[in-house]
Design a protein around this motif. Structure first.
Motif, mmCIF file in Angstrom:
data_model
loop_
_atom_site.group_PDB
_atom_site.id
_atom_site.type_symbol
_atom_site.label_atom_id
_atom_site.label_comp_id
_atom_site.label_asym_id
_atom_site.label_seq_id
_atom_site.Cartn_x
_atom_site.Cartn_y
_atom_site.Cartn_z
ATOM 1 N N HIS A 473 -45.280 13.578 -26.172
ATOM 2 C CA HIS A 473 -44.545 13.347 -24.943
ATOM 3 C C HIS A 473 -44.182 11.876 -24.828
ATOM 4 C CE1 HIS A 473 -46.943 16.877 -22.886
ATOM 5 N NE2 HIS A 473 -46.303 17.242 -23.997
ATOM 6 N N PHE A 474 -43.032 11.611 -24.223
ATOM 7 C CA PHE A 474 -42.749 10.230 -23.828
ATOM 8 C C PHE A 474 -41.840 10.215 -22.615
ATOM 9 C CE2 PHE A 474 -38.940 10.930 -26.416
ATOM 10 C CZ PHE A 474 -37.958 10.180 -25.784
ATOM 11 N N TYR A 475 -42.111 9.269 -21.740
ATOM 12 C CA TYR A 475 -41.277 9.028 -20.564
ATOM 13 C C TYR A 475 -40.948 7.536 -20.554
ATOM 14 C CZ TYR A 475 -42.487 13.716 -19.077
ATOM 15 O OH TYR A 475 -42.622 15.079 -19.011
ATOM 16 N N ILE A 476 -39.854 7.210 -21.201
ATOM 17 C CA ILE A 476 -39.438 5.825 -21.382
ATOM 18 C C ILE A 476 -37.986 5.704 -20.939
ATOM 19 C CG2 ILE A 476 -38.998 4.001 -23.089
ATOM 20 C CD1 ILE A 476 -41.254 5.205 -24.776
ATOM 21 N N GLN A 481 -35.390 0.729 -25.571
ATOM 22 C CA GLN A 481 -36.772 1.181 -25.572
ATOM 23 C C GLN A 481 -36.899 2.585 -26.166
ATOM 24 O OE1 GLN A 481 -35.115 -0.241 -23.103
ATOM 25 N NE2 GLN A 481 -36.263 -2.101 -22.605
ATOM 26 N N VAL A 482 -35.997 3.484 -25.774
ATOM 27 C CA VAL A 482 -36.018 4.841 -26.329
ATOM 28 C C VAL A 482 -35.753 4.805 -27.829
ATOM 29 C CG1 VAL A 482 -34.794 7.056 -26.342
ATOM 30 C CG2 VAL A 482 -35.416 5.994 -24.167
ATOM 31 N N ARG A 483 -34.774 4.023 -28.227
ATOM 32 C CA ARG A 483 -34.419 3.923 -29.646
ATOM 33 C C ARG A 483 -35.594 3.413 -30.468
ATOM 34 N NH1 ARG A 483 -29.451 3.306 -32.433
ATOM 35 N NH2 ARG A 483 -29.556 2.039 -34.313
ATOM 36 N N ALA A 484 -36.248 2.339 -29.992
ATOM 37 C CA ALA A 484 -37.373 1.766 -30.732
ATOM 38 C C ALA A 484 -38.535 2.742 -30.811
ATOM 39 C CB ALA A 484 -37.821 0.463 -30.072
ATOM 40 N N HIS A 485 -38.770 3.458 -29.721
ATOM 41 C CA HIS A 485 -39.877 4.419 -29.704
ATOM 42 C C HIS A 485 -39.636 5.550 -30.705
ATOM 43 C CE1 HIS A 485 -43.123 6.908 -28.173
ATOM 44 N NE2 HIS A 485 -42.260 7.898 -28.043
ATOM 45 N N GLY A 522 -40.660 7.176 -16.578
ATOM 46 C CA GLY A 522 -40.496 5.966 -17.377
ATOM 47 C C GLY A 522 -40.032 4.784 -16.553
ATOM 48 N N ILE A 523 -40.155 4.896 -15.238
ATOM 49 C CA ILE A 523 -39.634 3.895 -14.321
ATOM 50 C C ILE A 523 -40.757 3.501 -13.369
ATOM 51 C CG2 ILE A 523 -37.901 3.499 -12.524
ATOM 52 C CD1 ILE A 523 -36.236 5.701 -13.958
ATOM 53 N N ASN A 850 -36.612 -0.391 -16.631
ATOM 54 C CA ASN A 850 -37.538 0.506 -15.951
ATOM 55 C C ASN A 850 -37.608 0.277 -14.442
ATOM 56 O OD1 ASN A 850 -38.877 -1.914 -15.995
ATOM 57 N ND2 ASN A 850 -40.845 -1.074 -16.657
ATOM 58 N N LYS A 851 -36.584 -0.391 -13.886
ATOM 59 C CA LYS A 851 -36.429 -0.521 -12.447
ATOM 60 C C LYS A 851 -34.957 -0.309 -12.138
ATOM 61 C CE LYS A 851 -40.231 -3.821 -11.685
ATOM 62 N NZ LYS A 851 -40.572 -5.168 -11.163
#
Length: 910
Positions: A473-476, A481-485, A522-523, A850-851
């Motif tokens: 799971h990921f919530y980014i 950030q998504v690309r790097a993850h 992710g926020i 993330n804001k």
């Protein structure tokens, strides 16, 4: 197959349809509807014999099958504890000598049942189906008293799942009576192979030894088979194999079901059951020289475009008001182009699984979790319930995977109960002995059902033990950030890797799949209720870049009480992602195509006018439908020029579409316009006949030098305003006023020496209505819900600093009047205060990933020409007062670096 009672009486019964259409007998009686009900706050009902004494008043009336906590029950009280149900029933089977069973779809949690004062059985577990034979207690003539005691105390060992959105208390699925002959068919399981071979394993309950004939008739006589069996008294397990010639395979695109009947004929009569099966095989396989597997359906790779379904209804909670609403939910998934759904932390109602089978969508079904320590009591309760669930739902072809646990919920031992003599350096409360038990449950489920994939734990803590699916799971939030993850997860995924595993366990070559993702968590402070269209497109694009990754689960299908990132609102109304205005014809289903064009570039970039952008293209194929064809990658660079769509350049690239997986298609070079513009690179994959297969896009903020003949004023540069509340956002690029009021601007035109004659004046601006949130007036509030988010805690969404409602079917209009020196020269309807992918600049200039700051918000292009008579006066004065007057719906004004159009409040002159 008939799945609904067809008589006038059923019109008054809630949920009148047969509850288990995968196993249906004709002779049954639905007991849904009004029952007498009473809470037993002091637990005195057993001692006072409420089960026998029909004169004791049950003050309330409850509507079965709805949880007493739900509005549809008529009680609507979220009270944990004990509830008693009572009803008087008259009913006799159609065939004399029949055995009579009282059946329950599901009751949460502990259930005791009496018929005519005699205790007939009890059951523990909130999700499984169960039954009691009541033949000896039932009066065929006259009235029968049924009394049910249910108890739901929210014990830590209960497999409760994620009930916090709406508690499931007491009876929450259909209750019915069913007649069967003395010898009857029990549970039967179909195991299918794509070559047409079908294995049938049946349980036959016999009241005496002897011969019986078991036969089957499916697809209007196309498939027939029969055997003679020798029965002993009691339970008999029978196995037989038959073949289907020219089998029609079940897939989400072609949900072929073989519907028909099983019949057991013996000296005690004939038991006939309507049922069905679908021919399909679920598996994993390596393709080519890859060192990892993909998920396969019928021997071919399948890319799983999926969503997380909390399966929650706002009035019935886990119980849907009607069968039609369950049907429509599957339809709503399919219209998005999804082929798969993960039912979250609960087994699904069999009726909804039936519609998944019938309409065609793959299902990953979770076991419900407990929330206490994984002690012996919790384990035993869990194991019993998991067996009921898998046995009941075994024959649904839509189900391709069982998930035994989610995010290690219930698997971590409370440190206060642990032996911590080793000091505070306790590495993890997910203890080795618990890991061993989870592995046992994985192996047990594999043995019980070898036809499906089994996942030990759907992890957010990188803590698999052993699994058929290597999920995470990921919530980014944020493209980089998504690309790097995703790049990191891809690089760390290989046989023998310790990544995503715990306790010394390592990865196998199991398929890599995401089983939860989205921008809700992710926020900082949670995503509130905000646009998800922008994030969703680039996340889908990044997923398809990775050859190892063969599916995702987006959180979630519908909004729920404190998570607002659904494709739909909780009431089923739709959200507008805005893709079609950026790329003609594009919908969200384009992002779910098995054949896909990846634009390996950021979702938006800032470039100078006439600069050349290089965009790498990748092809991703999980279907052989177009293999061997010459496909076309059609592209065009388009932008809006003051309300007119301009195509800067376009072209087409021929590609050989061969084989599964990801392939390099080269680099596309595109030259930007010479003006300020939000330019969109629209790409379409078309088949050999030119028909669109999928669409994708990225955007550019093009910086030109468009100052000639223009006077521009930022929205915040007003000289006065008359709103009760006004504020700026998006780093000052956007300005808003609540309710009725005006913004006033002083406009200075070129003097007569610079521009001797002004022949024409045009006013352009981007404006929307302003839906006022609590945070706009009172200020934002931070709410840390913690684990309470999983139990329905109030999100206080209007106070969430990230909230800016995504465009949907609910509109919040306003009207904007344009005045020059007090004279009204124009008026514009502002249909809404929208936010979606069209708000390119409001996304592009987000300062922190993330804001969110009014992310995706945009307005409507307002354009008017100043009347000639007024123009003559302005030609003399060379200045004027521009008043933007909003009516009750307020106004929000967008500047150069916000919204959809790259302009401030602009006066064009010539």
């Amino acid at each position: 197959m008939s799945t609904t009672l067809q008589n006038a009486e059923t019109e008054l019964i809630p949920r009148p349809e047969f509850p288990h259409p995968h196993w249906q007998r004709e002779n049954w009686n639905n007991l849904n509807g009004a029952w007498s009900f009473r809470f037993d706050t002091d637990n005195e009902g057993i001692q006072q014999e409420w089960s026998k004494n029909g004169s004791i008043p049950f003050e309330d009336e409850i509507k079965v099958p709805f949880s007493w906590a739900s509005p549809l029950s008529g009680i609507g009280k979220d009270v944990k504890g004990i509830g008693w149900y009572r009803r008087i029933v008259s009913w006799a089977p159609a065939e004399s000598g029949s055995r009579i069973f009282l059946r329950f779809g599901a009751v949460d949690y502990l259930c005791h049942v009496w018929v005519n004062g005699e205790h007939v059985g009890s059951h523990q577990g909130g999700y499984g189906s169960f039954e009691f034979e009541i033949t000896s207690q039932w009066l065929l003539e006259g009235e029968n008293l049924i009394v049910i005691r249910t108890e739901d105390q929210d014990h830590n060992y209960q497999a409760r799942g994620k009930q916090g959105y709406g508690e499931v208390r007491g009876i929450w699925q259909t209750v019915w009576l069913e007649a069967r002959p003395a010898q009857y068919l029990g549970q039967s399981k179909f195991r299918t192979s794509i070559d047409g071979k079908v294995e049938l394993e049946a349980v036959i309950h016999a009241d005496q030894a002897g011969q019986a004939e078991l036969s089957l008739d499916f697809a209007d006589g196309e498939v027939r088979h029969q055997i003679v069996v020798e029965l002993k008294s009691g339970d008999n397990r029978i196995s037989t194999t038959f073949e289907v010639k020219h089998p029609r395979l079940w897939t989400p695109e072609t949900p072929e079901l073989y519907e028909g009947k099983l019949r057991l004929r013996s000296t005690s009569g004939c038991d006939e059951v309507s049922t069905y099966f679908g021919i399909r095989e679920i598996g994993t396989a390596r393709f080519g020289d890859r060192g990892y597997r993909w998920i396969t359906l019928n021997g071919k790779p399948v890319y799983l475009n999926g969503t997380l379904d909390q399966s929650y209804h706002q009035t019935g909670f886990f119980t849907y008001p009607t069968d039609e609403e369950m049907h429509d939910e599957i339809y709503q998934m399919k219209r998005l182009g999804l082929n798969f759904v993960r039912i979250h932390i609960k087994p699904e109602e069999p009726r909804k699984l039936y519609w998944a089978d019938k309409l065609g969508i793959l299902v990953m079904e979770d076991m419900p979790c407990f929330w206490g320590n994984p002690d012996e009591q919790a384990r035993k309760a869990y194991e019993s319930e998991a067996l009921e669930i898998i046995d009941r739902d075994y024959n649904h072809p839509s189900i391709f995977s069982w998930v035994m646990f989610n995010e290690t919920w219930g698997l971590k031992t409370d440190p206060a109960t642990m032996d911590v003599t080793g000091g505070a350096e306790q590495q993890s409360s997910y203890l080795p002995e618990t890991q061993a038990w989870v592995r046992e449950q994985y192996l047990w489920a594999k043995k019980l059902d070898p036809t499906r994939l089994v996942e030990d734990n759907s992890p957010c803590n990188y803590d698999h033990v052993e699994s058929d699916l290597n999920t995470w799971h990921f919530y980014i939030n944020g493209y980089e950030q998504v690309r790097a993850h995703l790049d990191e997860v891809d690089a760390k995924t290989y046989p023998g890797s310790t990544f995503n595993y715990i306790g010394g366990h390592v990865q196998s070559d199991a398929p890599l799949m995401n089983s939860e993702c989205g921008n809700v968590w992710g926020i900082v402070g949670g995503g509130g209720d905000s646009d998800l269209a922008w994030h969703y497109r680039y996340m889908m694009n990044e997923f398809r870049k990775h050859d190892k990754l063969c599916g995702f689960v987006f959180t979630e299908f519908r909004d729920v009480t404190n998570e607002f990132n659904g494709y739909y609102r909780l009431d089923g109304t739709g959200k507008d992602f805005g893709y079609g205005d950026l790329v003609p014809g594009m919908t969200i289903s384009d992002l779910h195509s098995p054949d896909f064009i990846v634009l390996d570039a950021p979702p938006s970039q800032t470039l100078d006018a006439e600069a050349v952008a290089e965009v790498p293209l990748l092809g991703s194929s999980y279907s052989d439908q177009h293999h061997g064809q010459q496909m076309q990658v059609q592209w065009e660079l388009r932008y809006d020029r003051f309300g007119a769509t301009m195509v800067e350049s376009s072209g087409s690239i021929s590609v050989d579409w061969n084989g599964y997986g990801v392939s390099d298609l080269g680099v596309l070079e595109v030259k930007m316009p010479k003006h300020d513009a939000v330019a969109v690179l629209a790409v379409t994959l078309a088949d050999a006949a030119g028909h669109p297969v999928m669409r994708n896009f990225i955007a550019f903020d093009v910086r030109g030098n468009d100052t000639n003949g223009v006077v521009a004023v930022a929205p915040g540069a007003y000289s006065e305003h008359s709103f009760q509340h006004e504020w700026s956002s998006l780093q000052g690029a956007k300005h808003s006023g609540a309710g009725k009021g005006s913004f006033v601007y002083e406009i200075q035109l070129p003097d007569a020496e610079t521009k001797p004659l002004i022949n024409q004046l045009e006013i352009l601006l981007e404006a929307g209505a302003k839906r006022v949130l609590a945070r706009n007036v009172e200020g934002s509030k931070s709410t840390d819900m913690g684990i309470g988010a999983m139990h329905g805690a109030d999100a206080q969404v209007e106070y969430n600093t990230n909230t800016y409602y995504m465009t949907d079917e609910s509109k919040h209009p306003s009207r904007l009047n344009i005045l020059i020196d007090g004279i009204q020269v124009g008026s514009f309807e502002l249909p809404d205060d929208p936010a979606d992918a069209r708000g390119v600049l409001s996304w592009h200039y987000q300062p922190v990933a993330n804001k969110l700051d009014d992310a995706g918000s945009y307005g409507y292009l307002c354009k008017l020409e100043v009347p000639v008579q007024l123009l003559m006066e302005l030609n003399r004065s060379r200045s004027f007062c521009l008043e933007l007057q909003a009516e009750e719906g307020g106004v929000t004004l967008y500047g150069r670096n916000s919204g959809r159009y790259p302009l401030d409040i602009t006066v064009r002159y010539s």
